[in-house]
Design a protein around this motif. Structure first.
Motif, short mmCIF file in Angstrom:
data_model
loop_
_atom_site.label_atom_id
_atom_site.label_comp_id
_atom_site.label_asym_id
_atom_site.label_seq_id
_atom_site.Cartn_x
_atom_site.Cartn_y
_atom_site.Cartn_z
N GLY A 164 0.82 -1.21 0.00
CA GLY A 164 0.00 0.00 0.00
C GLY A 164 0.85 1.26 0.00
N SER A 165 1.92 1.26 0.79
CA SER A 165 2.82 2.41 0.82
C SER A 165 3.54 2.58 -0.52
CB SER A 165 3.85 2.26 1.94
OG SER A 165 3.23 2.45 3.18
N LEU A 166 3.86 1.47 -1.16
CA LEU A 166 4.53 1.55 -2.46
C LEU A 166 3.60 2.10 -3.53
CD1 LEU A 166 6.76 -1.66 -2.41
CD2 LEU A 166 7.39 0.72 -1.88
N VAL A 167 2.31 1.86 -3.40
CA VAL A 167 1.34 2.48 -4.31
C VAL A 167 1.38 4.00 -4.13
CG1 VAL A 167 -1.13 2.79 -4.78
CG2 VAL A 167 -0.17 0.49 -4.56
N THR A 168 1.41 4.44 -2.87
CA THR A 168 1.48 5.88 -2.59
C THR A 168 2.80 6.46 -3.10
OG1 THR A 168 0.10 5.53 -0.64
CG2 THR A 168 1.31 7.61 -0.75
N PHE A 169 3.90 5.74 -2.92
CA PHE A 169 5.20 6.14 -3.45
C PHE A 169 5.12 6.29 -4.97
CE2 PHE A 169 9.46 5.42 -5.04
CZ PHE A 169 10.31 5.99 -4.11
N ALA A 170 4.50 5.31 -5.63
CA ALA A 170 4.36 5.34 -7.10
C ALA A 170 3.50 6.52 -7.55
CB ALA A 170 3.76 4.03 -7.60
N MET A 171 2.48 6.86 -6.76
CA MET A 171 1.66 8.03 -7.09
C MET A 171 2.51 9.29 -7.08
SD MET A 171 -1.78 6.93 -4.94
CE MET A 171 -2.20 8.57 -4.57
N GLY A 172 3.41 9.41 -6.10
CA GLY A 172 4.31 10.55 -6.05
C GLY A 172 5.25 10.58 -7.24
#
Length: 138
Positions: free
Chosen positions: A52-60
């Motif tokens: 889930g955090s990596l999805v947020t990282f990818a969004m950035g």
């Protein structure tokens, strides 16, 4: 994968994105029930939360790629930016924190923090958090 472990994984995943979730409470309840050994519970929660955090990282990262000149205007993003600029990927050890954790991952992606080191530090912080929660409810 057992349905209960899948539910824990999904709860942890959702908790790490911009949506609210309650993975700690679910983990605590599952540990207290004693139906599962600690290893699959901790792994399920940690991997789900990490992804889930990596999805947020990818969004950035995507935002930086599409809008490289856009500034990060939200106060949470400015706070996270100061942490990332000061501590680099080590700031992502705190990605588990409420309110600031998601912006840390997002801003790290936006600033282009090295992905491999980000994965390690995010995973370590989240693993430690889930170990503490599980330890309290054993």
């Amino acid at each position: 994968m057992d349905v209960s472990l899948l539910a824990l994984f999904v709860s942890a995943f959702i908790s790490a994105t911009l949506l609210p979730g309650g993975s700690e409470a679910l983990l605590a309840w599952m540990v207290h029930q004693g139906e599962y050994s600690l290893t699959p519970l901790i792994l399920s929660a940690t991997v789900g939360n990490l992804l889930g955090s990596l999805v947020t990282f990818a969004m950035g990262t995507l935002l930086r790629t599409r809008y490289p000149l856009k500034t990060l205007e939200k106060s949470q993003h400015q706070y996270a930016r100061r942490w990332i600029e000061r501590y680099g990927a080590l700031a992502l050890l705190m990605a588990w924190l409420p309110i600031i954790g998601d912006p840390l991952c997002f801003v790290a992606g936006w600033l282009g923090v090295r992905f491999s080191l980000s994965v390690v530090t995010i995973a370590l912080g989240k693993l430690l958090r889930y170990l503490v929660v599980a330890g309290i409810f054993m």
